[in-house]
Write an enzyme that holds these catalytic residues in place. Structure first.
Site, PDB file in Angstrom:
ATOM      1  N   SER A  62      23.092  94.702  -6.119  1.00 22.84           N
ATOM      2  CA  SER A  62      23.598  94.418  -7.466  1.00 22.84           C
ATOM      3  C   SER A  62      23.300  92.984  -7.895  1.00 22.84           C
ATOM      4  O   SER A  62      23.064  92.093  -7.071  1.00 22.84           O
ATOM      5  CB  SER A  62      25.109  94.638  -7.521  1.00 22.84           C
ATOM      6  OG  SER A  62      25.436  95.951  -7.135  1.00 22.84           O
TER       7      SER A  62
HETATM    8  N1  SAH Z   1      26.872  97.248  -2.800  1.00 30.40           N
HETATM    9  C1  SAH Z   1      25.445  97.288  -2.557  1.00 30.40           C
HETATM   10  C2  SAH Z   1      24.655  97.846  -3.705  1.00 30.40           C
HETATM   11  C3  SAH Z   1      24.843  99.275  -3.799  1.00 30.40           C
HETATM   12  S1  SAH Z   1      23.630 100.280  -4.606  1.00 30.40           S
HETATM   13  C4  SAH Z   1      24.903  95.927  -2.172  1.00 30.40           C
HETATM   14  O1  SAH Z   1      25.651  94.948  -2.202  1.00 30.40           O
HETATM   15  O2  SAH Z   1      23.717  95.854  -1.826  1.00 30.40           O
HETATM   16  C5  SAH Z   1      24.547 101.783  -4.433  1.00 30.40           C
HETATM   17  C6  SAH Z   1      24.587 102.326  -3.035  1.00 30.40           C
HETATM   18  O3  SAH Z   1      25.482 103.445  -3.046  1.00 30.40           O
HETATM   19  C7  SAH Z   1      23.253 102.850  -2.539  1.00 30.40           C
HETATM   20  O4  SAH Z   1      22.931 102.271  -1.318  1.00 30.40           O
HETATM   21  C8  SAH Z   1      23.484 104.345  -2.407  1.00 30.40           C
HETATM   22  O5  SAH Z   1      22.766 104.930  -1.343  1.00 30.40           O
HETATM   23  C9  SAH Z   1      24.986 104.409  -2.160  1.00 30.40           C
HETATM   24  N2  SAH Z   1      25.633 105.694  -2.454  1.00 30.40           N
HETATM   25  C10 SAH Z   1      25.341 106.579  -3.447  1.00 30.40           C
HETATM   26  N3  SAH Z   1      26.164 107.633  -3.394  1.00 30.40           N
HETATM   27  C11 SAH Z   1      27.004 107.432  -2.341  1.00 30.40           C
HETATM   28  C12 SAH Z   1      28.072 108.171  -1.764  1.00 30.40           C
HETATM   29  N4  SAH Z   1      28.457 109.365  -2.235  1.00 30.40           N
HETATM   30  N5  SAH Z   1      28.710 107.645  -0.693  1.00 30.40           N
HETATM   31  C13 SAH Z   1      28.331 106.450  -0.178  1.00 30.40           C
HETATM   32  N6  SAH Z   1      27.327 105.708  -0.676  1.00 30.40           N
HETATM   33  C14 SAH Z   1      26.665 106.182  -1.740  1.00 30.40           C
END
Ligand code: SAH
Length: 228
Positions: free
Chosen positions: A73
């Site tokens: 993000s």
């Molecule tokens: N917080 C992260 C950015 C997240 S991007 C950072 O600091 O880098 C969103 C993430 O959510 C992705 O890695 C994606 O794979 C994950 N994601 C999507 N759906 C999900 C679910 N149902 N449970 C857990 N993770 C999930």
């Protein structure tokens, strides 16, 4: 030398994040960053969380690709969501969407324990190894579907969801301690989304407020029947 350059880049990034926080204060309700959040943004090396090909942009206030169609993000969003949670040194926080592990590392500097769930096995594994190598030993990474939360360590003093969901997963509300907050982007996959702040009042009543239009990757996985 290198470290000095890194420090300058971190200070510059912090200034940009603080400026954007001030510019958006009127609708986010967040007018400045706490010392704890500032210190975390200064000290967590964002370059250690972005892939080799994106190193040139590691200290810019923008989201970056981390593989598997996912992103780390924008630092402003990380700061804003962390601030909205209103957590402190005793808190135990649940994150859904570990991704690179950067948001979890930021939180780990501010709270007691961070529990983070990531659905993509390769990302979960990489985040776990990276956080361990950097010494963030109060972050716990689990591979799985975040719709179900992480019941074993509930209730949490804060829940942060970093992927967009069409509705609020019921398990996450259940696992939030009364009197505490959840921050979650709500919206259809790739559609308009709004960062939403929820507060679970004593007795379990939920109050919510729309904070900001955002663009997160969608939350994947099945969820539970109650969400459909
Ligand atoms: N917080 C992260 C950015 C997240 S991007 C950072 O600091 O880098 C969103 C993430 O959510 C992705 O890695 C994606 O794979 C994950 N994601 C999507 N759906 C999900 C679910 N149902 N449970 C857990 N993770 C999930």
């Amino acid at each position: 030398m290198e470290q000095e350059g890194g420090q300058q880049a971190a200070e510059q990034l912090l200034r940009e994040v603080e400026q954007e926080i001030r510019e958006t204060a009127r609708y986010t309700g967040v007018s400045g960053l706490s010392e704890a959040v500032k210190e975390a943004l200064r000290t967590v090396p964002r370059d250690a969380f972005v892939p080799d090909g994106e190193q040139h942009a590691a200290w810019l206030n923008i989201p970056l690709p981390i593989g598997h169609g996912q992103t780390i993000s924008q630092p402003y969003i990380v700061a804003l969501m962390t601030e909205l949670l209103q957590v402190g040194r005793e808190s135990r926080v649940l994150e859904i969407g570990a991704g690179s592990g950067y948001q979890a590392a930021i939180l780990s500097r501010i709270v007691a324990e961070v529990y983070t769930v990531e659905i993509v096995p390769a990302l979960a594994e990489r985040a776990r190894k990276r956080l361990e190598a950097l010494g963030y030993d109060n972050v716990h990474v689990r591979q799985g579907d975040g719709h179900l939360g992480w019941p074993e360590h509930a209730p949490y003093d804060g829940v942060i969801v970093t992927a967009a969901a069409p509705s609020i997963p019921t398990a996450l509300v259940e696992q939030l301690r009364e009197g505490h907050r959840m921050v979650i982007p709500i919206g259809r996959p790739w559609g308009p989304q709004v960062l939403t702040l929820l507060e679970k009042e004593a007795g379990g009543r939920i109050r919510s407020r729309e904070v900001l239009p955002v663009a997160f990757v969608p939350m994947t996985g099945g969820g539970d029947a109650a969400d459909r």
